[in-house]
Design an enzyme around this catalytic site. Structure first.
Site, PDB file in Angstrom:
ATOM      1  N   CYS A 149       7.774  11.976  40.392  1.00 26.05           N
ATOM      2  CA  CYS A 149       7.117  11.160  39.024  1.00 26.05           C
ATOM      3  C   CYS A 149       6.338  13.199  38.841  1.00 26.05           C
ATOM      4  CB  CYS A 149       6.756   9.686  38.894  1.00 26.05           C
ATOM      5  SG  CYS A 149       5.098  10.274  39.919  1.00 26.05           S
ATOM      6  N   GLU A 180       7.835  -0.492  53.112  1.00 27.16           N
ATOM      7  CA  GLU A 180       7.345  -0.106  51.994  1.00 27.16           C
ATOM      8  C   GLU A 180       5.933  -0.986  52.597  1.00 27.16           C
ATOM      9  OE1 GLU A 180       4.745  -0.065  49.217  1.00 27.16           O
ATOM     10  OE2 GLU A 180       6.072   0.676  48.672  1.00 27.16           O
ATOM     11  N   ASP A 226      10.198   8.185  47.732  1.00 24.83           N
ATOM     12  CA  ASP A 226      10.012   8.326  46.360  1.00 24.83           C
ATOM     13  C   ASP A 226       8.584   7.876  46.969  1.00 24.83           C
ATOM     14  OD1 ASP A 226       9.975   7.532  44.037  1.00 24.83           O
ATOM     15  OD2 ASP A 226      11.005   5.171  43.719  1.00 24.83           O
ATOM     16  N   TYR A 235       8.787   4.860  50.807  1.00 22.41           N
ATOM     17  CA  TYR A 235       7.631   4.257  49.710  1.00 22.41           C
ATOM     18  C   TYR A 235       8.519   3.570  48.729  1.00 22.41           C
ATOM     19  CZ  TYR A 235       6.273   8.608  51.716  1.00 22.41           C
ATOM     20  OH  TYR A 235       5.787   9.844  52.773  1.00 22.41           O
ATOM     21  N   CYS A 240       1.054  10.318  24.294  1.00 18.91           N
ATOM     22  CA  CYS A 240       1.812  10.617  23.388  1.00 18.91           C
ATOM     23  C   CYS A 240       1.364  11.535  23.718  1.00 18.91           C
ATOM     24  CB  CYS A 240       2.853   9.413  22.684  1.00 18.91           C
ATOM     25  SG  CYS A 240       3.340   8.585  22.509  1.00 18.91           S
ATOM     26  N   CYS A 265      -4.955   9.384  19.983  1.00 14.44           N
ATOM     27  CA  CYS A 265      -4.026   8.134  21.061  1.00 14.44           C
ATOM     28  C   CYS A 265      -4.534   9.208  22.359  1.00 14.44           C
ATOM     29  CB  CYS A 265      -3.417   7.296  20.928  1.00 14.44           C
ATOM     30  SG  CYS A 265      -2.776   6.300  22.702  1.00 14.44           S
ATOM     31  N   CYS A 321       1.686   0.041  18.664  1.00 16.26           N
ATOM     32  CA  CYS A 321       1.904   0.597  19.241  1.00 16.26           C
ATOM     33  C   CYS A 321       3.417   1.297  19.730  1.00 16.26           C
ATOM     34  CB  CYS A 321       1.749   0.671  20.957  1.00 16.26           C
ATOM     35  SG  CYS A 321       2.352   2.326  22.451  1.00 16.26           S
ATOM     36  N   CYS A 344       3.856   7.824  15.476  1.00 12.93           N
ATOM     37  CA  CYS A 344       2.118   6.975  15.399  1.00 12.93           C
ATOM     38  C   CYS A 344       1.346   7.588  14.820  1.00 12.93           C
ATOM     39  CB  CYS A 344       2.271   6.852  16.848  1.00 12.93           C
ATOM     40  SG  CYS A 344       0.748   6.285  17.685  1.00 12.93           S
TER      41      CYS A 344
END
Length: 464
Positions: free
Chosen positions: A420, A348, A393, A327, A93, A90, A172, A84
């Site tokens: 994550c 959920e 999760d 979740y 990344c 930006c 992008c 990029c």
């Protein structure tokens, strides 16, 4: 965030704008390179292990400083040309200038350090499983919208790092090309319909964000216009129709209403203005519906690797287990593992996600999935059944202590924790191992977000 253990006290001889020659020792969990000047830690953005650099000090804290690169004296052997042209500007990344194979190794090292330093686990982390795609992999984008002061030209892109200044992104490489085309069309045509960009300081203007969800399976697109309003208005409806008519691949245009002074992107209410209010996606052999307010992984191919990994573990270690999917979102894990389970109970709190999950269950002819629209912690407290496998999760903040206690109570033996955020995962694993006496059998990393410092992990935890 990791706390670097070797940070020393304030270096009184160091001043802002001082220049130094340094060699980068490692890349940290937030994507910056780490160097030392007389034992004092300096973080340098856009740097890589073994870079030899001339830097300028830009900020000094008690235990560390920040520097910026003035000159790359000897580049790291792991450096490569970013795909990029505005990678540095930006900031989305952070690792794009680093060879992809070494990105995977850096992520393995970050998870290894996190598990050692925070969780206190003497655990060998295996190689990070690569993303099947490293370009055009991001199938959901959320662009903030504003406008120029004088010409009122629409600006759309990501925020410049550590600011709310929008970088006007025309191209992008990590998202499908159609996203660039739709955003450019919105830039060019919004003015024709009297649609203004949002002014965050004044809380004025119409269009706050554009959210685009693309389907890997069908190449269809759902466009959501997030507006500073509480109901539809004619100019907006006409603009939505224009977008819908222009792009054959756009299956639907939705409007989301967010009139509050908030940094939260989307409000609670969305409605379909033209076309469908969802796109279809496929994971393993299951078809899913993804709506405007639905959480679903942005990298479908890498997500599929995670679903396969969890499904295979359950299939290889259990016979007709009772599974709890907590979740659950649109019950992605529950749906994917349903055919190797006796029964799956999905929990959920988001009603829209539960409604879509019910549609998906019918669409895929699944008979053994039970869906509860409820907060996971509240469900845990009143549930009496014992589960052979519990899949957790949670969001980035991880699980509460109360939820972890209840998960332990409801589990016969196995918890599969999908995360994550390595730091909150490590924190929760520390609690499970040191306070509850559980055992971490493995932690496997997956590259869900190529060219960034973000990492997805799956931990297998057992009582034995």
């Amino acid at each position: 965030m990791l706390i670097y253990k070797e940070c020393l006290s304030y270096n009184l001889s160091m001043k802002i704008n001082d220049e130094f020659i340094v060699e980068i020792e490692k890349v940290t969990n937030l994507g910056a390179g780490l160097a030392k000047i007389d034992g004092f830690v300096v973080f340098v953005k856009n740097s890589c292990t073994k870079d030899k650099l001339r830097i300028k000090i830009t900020k000094i804290n008690k235990n560390f400083a920040y520097g910026e690169i003035l000159e790359i004296i000897e580049p790291s052997p792991f450096r490569t040309q970013p795909i990029c042209p505005i990678q540095k500007v930006c900031g989305a990344c952070q690792l794009q200038f680093i060879d992809y194979e070494y990105q995977l190794e850096l992520k393995r090292q970050i998870v290894q350090e996190t598990m050692n330093n925070i969780a206190g686990l003497d655990l060998e982390i295996p190689n990070t499983i690569a993303s099947p795609k490293t370009q055009n992999y991001r199938h959901k984008i959320q662009y903030p919208i504003s406008e120029t002061k004088n010409s009122k030209r629409i600006l759309a892109g990501y925020y410049k790092p550590a600011s709310h200044e929008i970088i006007n992104i025309k191209y992008c490489p990590i998202q499908p090309q159609i996203c660039d085309e739709i955003i450019e069309f919105i830039r060019q045509r919004a003015f024709d319909f009297g649609i203004s960009g949002y002014n965050e300081k004044k809380h004025s203007g119409d269009l706050r964000h554009v959210v685009i969800r693309c389907s890997e399976k069908t190449n269809k697109v759902l466009v959501t216009l997030v507006v500073n309003a509480t109901k539809i208005f004619d100019r907006l409806k006409d603009f939505a129709k224009c977008i819908y008519d222009e792009f054959e691949c756009v299956d639907g245009v939705c409007v989301n209403y967010n009139s509050k002074r908030t940094n939260v992107i989307m409000g609670k209410k969305s409605e379909s203005v033209f076309g469908k209010d969802f796109v279809e996606e496929q994971m393993i052999d299951k078809t899913f519906k993804i709506g405007a307010n639905t959480f679903f992984q942005i990298n479908p191919k890498s997500a599929e690797n995670i679903f396969k990994y969890v499904k295979e573990y359950i299939a290889n270690n259990f016979e007709s287990p009772l599974v709890l999917d907590a979740y659950a979102g649109i019950s992605s894990f529950g749906i994917c593992v349903s055919d190797v389970s006796k029964k799956v109970v999905s929990v959920e709190e988001n009603k829209d996600s539960c409604d879509l999950a019910k549609d998906v269950v019918v669409m895929n002819k699944i008979k053994n999935l039970e869906i509860h629209n409820e907060d996971a912690a509240q469900f845990f407290q009143k549930e009496k059944r014992q589960f052979d496998v519990i899949i957790l999760d949670p969001p980035r903040k991880g699980c509460s202590v109360e939820s972890l206690n209840e998960a332990c109570r409801l589990s016969n033996n196995t918890i599969i924790y999908v995360s994550c955020n390595p730091a909150t995962l490590a924190r929760d694993l520390k609690y499970l191992t040191q306070e509850k006496g559980w055992f971490v059998k493995s932690v496997q990393s997956f590259d869900m977000f190529p060219h960034t410092f973000h990492i997805e992990n799956v931990a297998i935890i057992s009582k034995i």
